[in-house]
Design a protein around this motif. Structure first.
Motif, PDB file in Angstrom:
ATOM      1  N   UNK A  13     -15.817   5.440 -86.610  1.00 41.83           N
ATOM      2  CA  UNK A  13     -15.485   5.789 -85.239  1.00 41.83           C
ATOM      3  C   UNK A  13     -15.060   7.243 -85.077  1.00 41.83           C
ATOM      4  N   UNK A  14     -14.671   7.900 -86.167  1.00 41.75           N
ATOM      5  CA  UNK A  14     -14.277   9.309 -86.106  1.00 41.75           C
ATOM      6  C   UNK A  14     -15.431  10.249 -86.421  1.00 41.75           C
ATOM      7  N   UNK A  15     -16.580   9.697 -86.800  1.00 39.62           N
ATOM      8  CA  UNK A  15     -17.740  10.527 -87.084  1.00 39.62           C
ATOM      9  C   UNK A  15     -18.009  10.792 -88.542  1.00 39.62           C
ATOM     10  N   UNK A  16     -17.238  10.174 -89.438  1.00 35.47           N
ATOM     11  CA  UNK A  16     -17.456  10.366 -90.873  1.00 35.47           C
ATOM     12  C   UNK A  16     -18.511   9.394 -91.380  1.00 35.47           C
ATOM     13  N   UNK A  17     -19.413   9.874 -92.202  1.00 35.80           N
ATOM     14  CA  UNK A  17     -20.352   9.005 -92.886  1.00 35.80           C
ATOM     15  C   UNK A  17     -19.627   8.358 -94.068  1.00 35.80           C
ATOM     16  N   UNK A  18     -20.051   7.163 -94.425  1.00 39.59           N
ATOM     17  CA  UNK A  18     -19.436   6.504 -95.572  1.00 39.59           C
ATOM     18  C   UNK A  18     -20.474   5.671 -96.301  1.00 39.59           C
ATOM     19  N   UNK A  19     -20.163   5.368 -97.546  1.00 40.51           N
ATOM     20  CA  UNK A  19     -21.036   4.553 -98.389  1.00 40.51           C
ATOM     21  C   UNK A  19     -20.168   3.645 -99.237  1.00 40.51           C
ATOM     22  N   UNK A  20     -20.588   2.394 -99.358  1.00 42.95           N
ATOM     23  CA  UNK A  20     -19.897   1.383-100.148  1.00 42.95           C
ATOM     24  C   UNK A  20     -20.886   0.854-101.181  1.00 42.95           C
ATOM     25  N   UNK A  21     -20.446   0.757-102.425  1.00 39.17           N
ATOM     26  CA  UNK A  21     -21.276   0.203-103.495  1.00 39.17           C
ATOM     27  C   UNK A  21     -20.613  -1.055-104.035  1.00 39.17           C
TER      28      UNK A  21
END
Length: 442
Positions: free
Chosen positions: A51-59
């Motif tokens: 919601x703040x505009x940060x990309x993220x990735x979960x493995x």
């Protein structure tokens, strides 16, 4: 644990997790994504933009051990956040999911030297993981390089409900922004004394702590050309003129960095310094060198008389320090590792952080380990597995590690992850002042 069974774990442990963690923010669910190349077929990836505009990735590993590693990346990077940032992080740190840990990283919502916002972005992702994936049994906060400062700040900021069970800090820029970057101002003033081309005499003059003047179009390629012209950087040693070789040797001897890292530090002392001055301190100066005595040249008297001198602004130092300087108010276990010959983040920064933890009354929560490495970005698979095994035992069983026991844990991990172990249990870093000249401080 197969990924398909995560919903079972959610249903079984959600009530207990609510008592352990802070209330969750509402974030959209992550979407399945292809994993970056080289991660392994047994790992599944999820990601998105928060919601703040940060990309993220979960493995998520197929056989998840129930523990989560929240990763704070190094840098910092300038410009807008990108998904590529977290993809590259996962490729570098794939050892975590390959060793059974869930792994999650944020690109951070903004570029630049902003520590507290990056810690907030990491915490937002932790809550998203709990909300949409599963409540972990244990959560470890890992910070690498500049991200170690982000993780340390996060360990201070977020304590209600004990969201993080322990911290792992690797090759950290951990002396705080107000001290970790002093040597880069030294680099700028000594470089300018020797070369006089950053800025050139026919260009607008500006205080070097500013990095660049407003409106400058100088690129990293332009800067590399200037250092090549003056120092012969990028040229084979045999192709440098005697004058270039002399100046390069002087710079290396005075600043005490290897040739291989001169250009990188010069870039950071240009573009990152501009970010700090223009976006973090309202144009005021954080970095001073009044009283610093430079040694190592053929004529130190002439050098010290000739370099530009600047006084730090007390208000700017206080503002920047509030964002970047650790307070040591971390009450969970902190395990650190640092390459002894790290050319980017000096190992002597560890002495600053140890003093900080001690002043806060938390020296007993800190264990520092050191490895005979000169690679800043990565040590070895077995090193990190051994560190995580030791940290997990500290949290779960109360077995506080020692540098020797971490070295043993690394050796044990070699059977699963053949790589290398170079821990030096008897090593202790010297004070930062033995490497970076002391100076007047506000």
């Amino acid at each position: 644990m197969p990924f398909q069974r995560l919903s079972v774990l959610v249903a079984a442990t959600l009530l207990a997790a609510c008592a352990h963690h802070q209330p969750l923010s509402q974030e959209a669910a992550p979407q399945p994504l292809p994993c970056p190349s080289g991660i392994g077929a047994e790992i599944r990836c999820l990601g998105g933009r928060d919601s703040a505009g940060a990309y993220y990735l979960i493995a998520m590993p197929k056989d998840w051990n129930g523990h989560l590693v929240m990763h704070a990346h190094g840098g910092p990077f300038l410009g807008e956040p990108t998904a590529k940032r977290v993809e590259e992080d996962l490729q570098r740190w794939s050892i975590m999911p390959r060793a059974g840990y869930a792994w999650a990283a944020s690109s951070f919502r903004q570029g630049g030297v902003a520590v507290r916002p990056a810690a907030e972005d990491t915490e937002r992702l932790r809550r998203l993981f709990i909300q949409h994936v599963a409540p972990p049994k244990l959560t470890f906060l890992h910070g690498q390089s500049w991200g170690a400062g982000v993780a340390a700040k996060g360990g201070e900021m977020f304590t209600q409900g004990k969201p993080y069970d322990a911290l792992l800090l690797s090759n950290g820029v951990i002396g705080g922004g107000t001290r970790s970057y002093d040597f880069r101002l030294d680099l700028r003033v000594v470089y300018q004394y020797l070369c006089g081309n950053h800025p050139r005499p026919d260009e607008p003059q500006y205080p070097l702590w500013q990095g660049l003047p407003e409106g400058s179009k100088l690129s990293s390629a332009d800067l590399a050309q200037r250092s090549k012209d003056c120092l012969g950087l990028g040229l084979p040693a045999a192709s440098r003129s005697a004058e270039q070789a002399r100046k390069l040797k002087t710079l290396i001897d005075v600043i005490r960095i290897p040739e291989s890292s001169v250009q990188g530090h010069l870039n950071w002392a240009t573009f990152h310094f501009h970010d700090i001055a223009s976006k973090r301190t309202q144009g005021r100066n954080v970095f001073g060198n009044i009283g610093a005595v430079y040694r190592g040249s053929a004529d130190d008297q002439a050098l010290n008389a000739g370099v530009l001198r600047y006084a730090a602004d007390p208000a700017a130092v206080a503002q920047f320090g509030a964002d970047t300087d650790p307070s040591g108010k971390i009450t969970v276990p902190v395990l650190m590792v640092h390459g002894i010959d790290d050319p980017i983040a000096f190992v002597e920064l560890e002495s600053v952080f140890a003093d900080t933890m001690a002043r806060a009354g938390n020296a007993g929560q800190l264990v520092q380990t050191f490895s005979a490495d000169s690679n800043h970005s990565y040590l070895s698979d077995a090193s990190y597995v051994g560190l995580m095994d030791a940290l997990q035992a500290w949290v779960s069983q109360g077995r506080k590690p020692t540098p020797a026991s971490v070295a043993q844990a690394c050796q044990a991990a070699l059977t699963r992850f053949p790589s290398g172990c170079r821990f030096q249990p008897d090593y202790r870093p010297q004070a930062l002042e033995t490497r970076v000249p002391t100076r007047q401080r506000p």
